[in-house]
Design a protein around this motif. Structure first.
Motif, PDB file in Angstrom:
ATOM      1  N   ALA A   1       4.867  -1.842  -3.437  1.00 22.61           N
ATOM      2  CA  ALA A   1       5.216  -0.401  -3.265  1.00 22.61           C
ATOM      3  C   ALA A   1       5.944   0.540  -4.144  1.00 22.61           C
ATOM      4  O   ALA A   1       5.545   0.822  -4.714  1.00 22.61           O
ATOM      5  N   GLU A   2       7.749  -0.968  -3.888  1.00 16.93           N
ATOM      6  CA  GLU A   2       8.004  -0.157  -5.301  1.00 16.93           C
ATOM      7  C   GLU A   2       7.442  -0.357  -6.511  1.00 16.93           C
ATOM      8  O   GLU A   2       7.871   0.963  -7.261  1.00 16.93           O
TER       9      GLU A   2
ATOM     10  N   VAL B   1       4.500   1.975  -7.829  1.00 18.15           N
ATOM     11  CA  VAL B   1       4.922   3.980  -8.124  1.00 18.15           C
ATOM     12  C   VAL B   1       6.001   3.170  -9.747  1.00 18.15           C
ATOM     13  O   VAL B   1       5.350   4.672 -10.590  1.00 18.15           O
ATOM     14  N   ARG B   2       6.185   2.508 -10.149  1.00 15.82           N
ATOM     15  CA  ARG B   2       6.724   2.173 -10.930  1.00 15.82           C
ATOM     16  C   ARG B   2       5.698   2.009 -12.141  1.00 15.82           C
ATOM     17  O   ARG B   2       5.803   2.960 -13.482  1.00 15.82           O
TER      18      ARG B   2
ATOM     19  N   PHE C   1       1.416   4.158 -11.684  1.00 18.11           N
ATOM     20  CA  PHE C   1       1.071   4.198 -10.038  1.00 18.11           C
ATOM     21  C   PHE C   1      -1.005   5.151  -9.758  1.00 18.11           C
ATOM     22  O   PHE C   1      -1.415   4.131  -8.750  1.00 18.11           O
TER      23      PHE C   1
ATOM     24  N   ALA D   1       6.453   5.622  -2.791  1.00 21.62           N
ATOM     25  CA  ALA D   1       6.819   3.981  -2.410  1.00 21.62           C
ATOM     26  C   ALA D   1       6.689   4.226  -1.148  1.00 21.62           C
ATOM     27  O   ALA D   1       5.893   3.534  -0.037  1.00 21.62           O
TER      28      ALA D   1
ATOM     29  N   GLU E   1       3.150   2.588   0.974  1.00 17.41           N
ATOM     30  CA  GLU E   1       3.972   1.419   2.143  1.00 17.41           C
ATOM     31  C   GLU E   1       3.075   1.900   3.325  1.00 17.41           C
ATOM     32  O   GLU E   1       2.569   0.972   3.923  1.00 17.41           O
TER      33      GLU E   1
END
Ligand code: ZN
Length: 325
Positions: A236-237, A240-241, A244, A311, A315
């Motif tokens: 998820a992290e 997002v970076r 996305f 994030a 998740e």
């Protein structure tokens, strides 16, 4: 007919442009216009064309060539107001709308006509929408307010009911492919459209090879998630970076293909229908769960423009994947 706009010609907006020309020629331009955009459909460009229709002084307004039309296109005409999200803001604030309405109440600078574009109108908060109502109800003559919204359902009914609607219709797949090859060069545009839908401007903004990489990576992560083997938080992290919104589209395509697989393949012949994109085992996926997953991904794409913790929200969605199996 040429479509005004500095971009490649947006041929699918021609019917809407014709409607604007007709309304202008007959003196029937509305005071409030709600453009119902589609992703990558060019609603912002259409809004500028509407402003040109209000401000252009040529016989065939909007001509797209005169000084007024060029100034509108470049968003520097003195009688054109643009209202959008301020830097890092999640909503259009009531003060922005009050200021706009005060400006519009004054006589136009170089002519009687004025135009304002509010984009994205879905970012109007309740107070801002209320502040807009008076101008929508009793505008000064010659004022055109254009609202651009992806989902009209998210606007207050009081605002919608005071606007005439103009809907952006996306082109068909073949037309879209031809346009992309013409303006974006060679490349695997089929895959781009598979993921993004017939969304010409959004498609033109991505590199086909890069989207393919994102799709493969996203799909393989979702396969891992389905087997309960994905490191959900780390994934998820990372999403997002890195790209996305494109990853969300890739994920939605993955879910949609599984829904289609479920709907078209009777359990006994699932094997026949499971091609490269549908690994075996799909028949065990729960169709209700898949629909819910698709809804959650779409909602997440919408919420991504707000201040939610992306994030964490992602998740939550990724944890649902094994539960649909
Ligand atoms: Zn003009």
């Amino acid at each position: 007919m040429s479509v005004p706009g500095k971009m490649p010609e947006l041929f699918w907006l021609e019917p809407q442009l014709r409607a604007l020309r007709r309304a202008r020629a007959q003196g029937r331009l509305p005071h409030g216009l709600l453009i119902q955009d589609a992703p990558g459909g060019g609603g912002g460009q259409l809004a500028l064309m509407a402003a040109q229709a209000a401000l252009c002084r040529e016989a065939e307004a909007p001509c797209g060539r005169c000084q007024t039309c060029r100034q509108v296109e470049e968003q520097r005409h003195p009688d054109l107001w643009m209202v959008g999200l301020e830097k890092d803001a999640q909503q259009i604030k009531v003060d922005q709308i009050r200021e706009l309405c005060d400006s519009l109440a004054l006589t136009g600078y170089s002519s009687q006509a004025s135009a304002a574009i509010i984009d994205p109108a879905t970012a109007l908060n309740a107070n801002a929408a209320n502040a807009l109502l008076k101008t929508l109800e009793e505008p000064r003559a010659g004022v055109l307010l254009v609202l651009v919204a992806g989902a009209a359902a998210r606007l207050p009914a009081t605002v919608i009911s005071r606007c005439q609607r103009l809907r952006v219709q996306l082109p068909g797949r073949e037309q879209c492919l031809a346009w992309l090859r013409q303006h974006g060069g060679a490349g695997d545009w089929e895959t781009v459209l598979d993921v993004l839908g017939n969304s010409p401007l959004r498609a033109l903004a991505v590199a086909p090879a890069e989207l393919r990489r994102l799709r493969d990576e996203t799909w393989s992560a979702l396969e891992q998630a389905r087997r309960g083997q994905l490191e959900v938080a780390a994934t998820a992290e990372r999403w997002v970076r890195d790209a996305f919104d494109l990853r969300l589209s890739c994920a939605e395509t993955w879910v949609t293909q599984r829904i289609v697989g479920q709907l078209t393949a009777p359990a006994s012949v699932t094997e026949v229908h499971t091609g490269a994109h549908l690994p075996a085992g799909d028949s065990s996926m729960n169709i209700r769960g898949l629909f819910r997953l698709a809804d959650q991904l779409r909602e997440l794409a919408f919420l991504a423009t707000t201040s939610i913790n992306k994030a964490l929200a992602l998740e939550h969605v990724l944890w649902q994947v094994p539960r649909t199996a």
